[in-house]
Design a protein around this motif. Structure first.
Motif, PDB file in Angstrom:
ATOM      1  N   PRO A 109       9.862  13.441 -10.234  1.00 17.85           N
ATOM      2  CA  PRO A 109       9.155  13.085  -9.085  1.00 17.85           C
ATOM      3  C   PRO A 109      10.117  13.611  -7.891  1.00 17.85           C
ATOM      4  O   PRO A 109      11.105  14.410  -8.025  1.00 17.85           O
ATOM      5  CB  PRO A 109       9.744  11.614  -8.942  1.00 17.85           C
ATOM      6  CG  PRO A 109      10.877  11.269 -10.041  1.00 17.85           C
ATOM      7  CD  PRO A 109      10.415  12.774 -11.007  1.00 17.85           C
ATOM      8  N   ASP A 142       4.703   9.782 -13.498  1.00 20.01           N
ATOM      9  CA  ASP A 142       4.156   9.769 -14.805  1.00 20.01           C
ATOM     10  C   ASP A 142       5.344   9.824 -15.806  1.00 20.01           C
ATOM     11  O   ASP A 142       6.043  10.818 -16.198  1.00 20.01           O
ATOM     12  CB  ASP A 142       3.184  11.353 -14.907  1.00 20.01           C
ATOM     13  CG  ASP A 142       2.677  11.571 -16.355  1.00 20.01           C
ATOM     14  OD1 ASP A 142       2.299  10.534 -16.804  1.00 20.01           O
ATOM     15  OD2 ASP A 142       2.190  12.670 -16.383  1.00 20.01           O
ATOM     16  N   ALA A 146       4.135   5.619  -5.516  1.00 16.44           N
ATOM     17  CA  ALA A 146       4.136   5.451  -7.243  1.00 16.44           C
ATOM     18  C   ALA A 146       2.981   6.510  -7.894  1.00 16.44           C
ATOM     19  O   ALA A 146       3.125   6.566  -9.180  1.00 16.44           O
ATOM     20  CB  ALA A 146       3.878   3.918  -7.649  1.00 16.44           C
ATOM     21  N   LEU A 147       2.028   6.785  -7.211  1.00 21.61           N
ATOM     22  CA  LEU A 147       1.071   7.755  -7.741  1.00 21.61           C
ATOM     23  C   LEU A 147       1.616   9.165  -8.564  1.00 21.61           C
ATOM     24  O   LEU A 147       0.947   9.436  -9.303  1.00 21.61           O
ATOM     25  CB  LEU A 147       0.042   8.238  -6.634  1.00 21.61           C
ATOM     26  CG  LEU A 147      -0.970   7.198  -6.429  1.00 21.61           C
ATOM     27  CD1 LEU A 147      -1.851   7.695  -5.006  1.00 21.61           C
ATOM     28  CD2 LEU A 147      -1.875   6.643  -7.437  1.00 21.61           C
ATOM     29  N   GLY A 148       2.696   9.620  -7.903  1.00 21.20           N
ATOM     30  CA  GLY A 148       3.191  10.550  -8.751  1.00 21.20           C
ATOM     31  C   GLY A 148       3.929  10.647  -9.877  1.00 21.20           C
ATOM     32  O   GLY A 148       4.695  11.374 -10.423  1.00 21.20           O
ATOM     33  N   LYS A 206       2.427   1.768  -3.611  1.00 15.31           N
ATOM     34  CA  LYS A 206       1.113   2.334  -4.536  1.00 15.31           C
ATOM     35  C   LYS A 206       1.041   3.885  -4.146  1.00 15.31           C
ATOM     36  O   LYS A 206       0.779   4.579  -5.088  1.00 15.31           O
ATOM     37  CB  LYS A 206      -0.050   1.969  -4.044  1.00 15.31           C
ATOM     38  CG  LYS A 206      -0.162   0.249  -4.532  1.00 15.31           C
ATOM     39  CD  LYS A 206      -1.477  -0.243  -4.372  1.00 15.31           C
ATOM     40  CE  LYS A 206      -1.650  -1.846  -4.712  1.00 15.31           C
ATOM     41  NZ  LYS A 206      -2.864  -2.225  -4.461  1.00 15.31           N
ATOM     42  N   LYS A 207       1.162   4.322  -2.869  1.00 13.83           N
ATOM     43  CA  LYS A 207       1.119   5.840  -2.714  1.00 13.83           C
ATOM     44  C   LYS A 207       2.030   6.641  -3.066  1.00 13.83           C
ATOM     45  O   LYS A 207       2.178   7.452  -3.848  1.00 13.83           O
ATOM     46  CB  LYS A 207       0.816   6.020  -0.976  1.00 13.83           C
ATOM     47  CG  LYS A 207      -0.568   5.456  -0.417  1.00 13.83           C
ATOM     48  CD  LYS A 207      -0.663   5.838   0.998  1.00 13.83           C
ATOM     49  CE  LYS A 207      -1.563   5.021   1.574  1.00 13.83           C
ATOM     50  NZ  LYS A 207      -2.073   5.103   2.997  1.00 13.83           N
ATOM     51  N   GLU A 261       0.570  -1.336  -0.083  1.00 12.57           N
ATOM     52  CA  GLU A 261      -0.053   0.164   0.226  1.00 12.57           C
ATOM     53  C   GLU A 261       0.822   1.248   0.030  1.00 12.57           C
ATOM     54  O   GLU A 261       0.539   2.319  -0.687  1.00 12.57           O
ATOM     55  CB  GLU A 261      -1.087   0.068   1.051  1.00 12.57           C
ATOM     56  CG  GLU A 261      -1.906  -1.032   1.232  1.00 12.57           C
ATOM     57  CD  GLU A 261      -2.875  -0.976  -0.165  1.00 12.57           C
ATOM     58  OE1 GLU A 261      -2.994   0.261  -0.561  1.00 12.57           O
ATOM     59  OE2 GLU A 261      -3.153  -2.115  -0.759  1.00 12.57           O
TER      60      GLU A 261
END
Length: 75
Positions: free
Chosen positions: A56, A49, A45-47, A42-43, A39
């Motif tokens: 980043p 692109d 990796a959200l940024g 995932k948080k 979890e």
């Protein structure tokens, strides 16, 4: 970087990554595959692109930024 993505090359990359995560967790005395770690990943990796190539920040950003730029140059 592989010249082309095949099932064998992708499987090798995944196996190498999974093994390195396991070894790091063993060295640090943590369970690398627990749900809380997933979890958090995932948080973090959200940024990321790859298409817009946003730089980043935080948590090892300089190495990740360099990797994203390398991949973008060699597509």
């Amino acid at each position: 970087m592989y010249p082309e993505t095949t099932a064998r090359s992708l499987g090798g990359i995944l196996a190498l990554y999974e093994h390195s995560v396991f070894v790091q967790g063993t060295v640090w005395g943590i369970n690398s595959f627990d749900q809380f770690g997933v979890e958090l990943g995932k948080k973090l990796a959200l940024g990321i692109d790859l298409k817009g190539r946003k730089p980043p920040t935080g948590h090892g950003a300089s190495g990740l930024k360099a990797l994203i730029e390398y991949v973008a140059r060699h597509r």
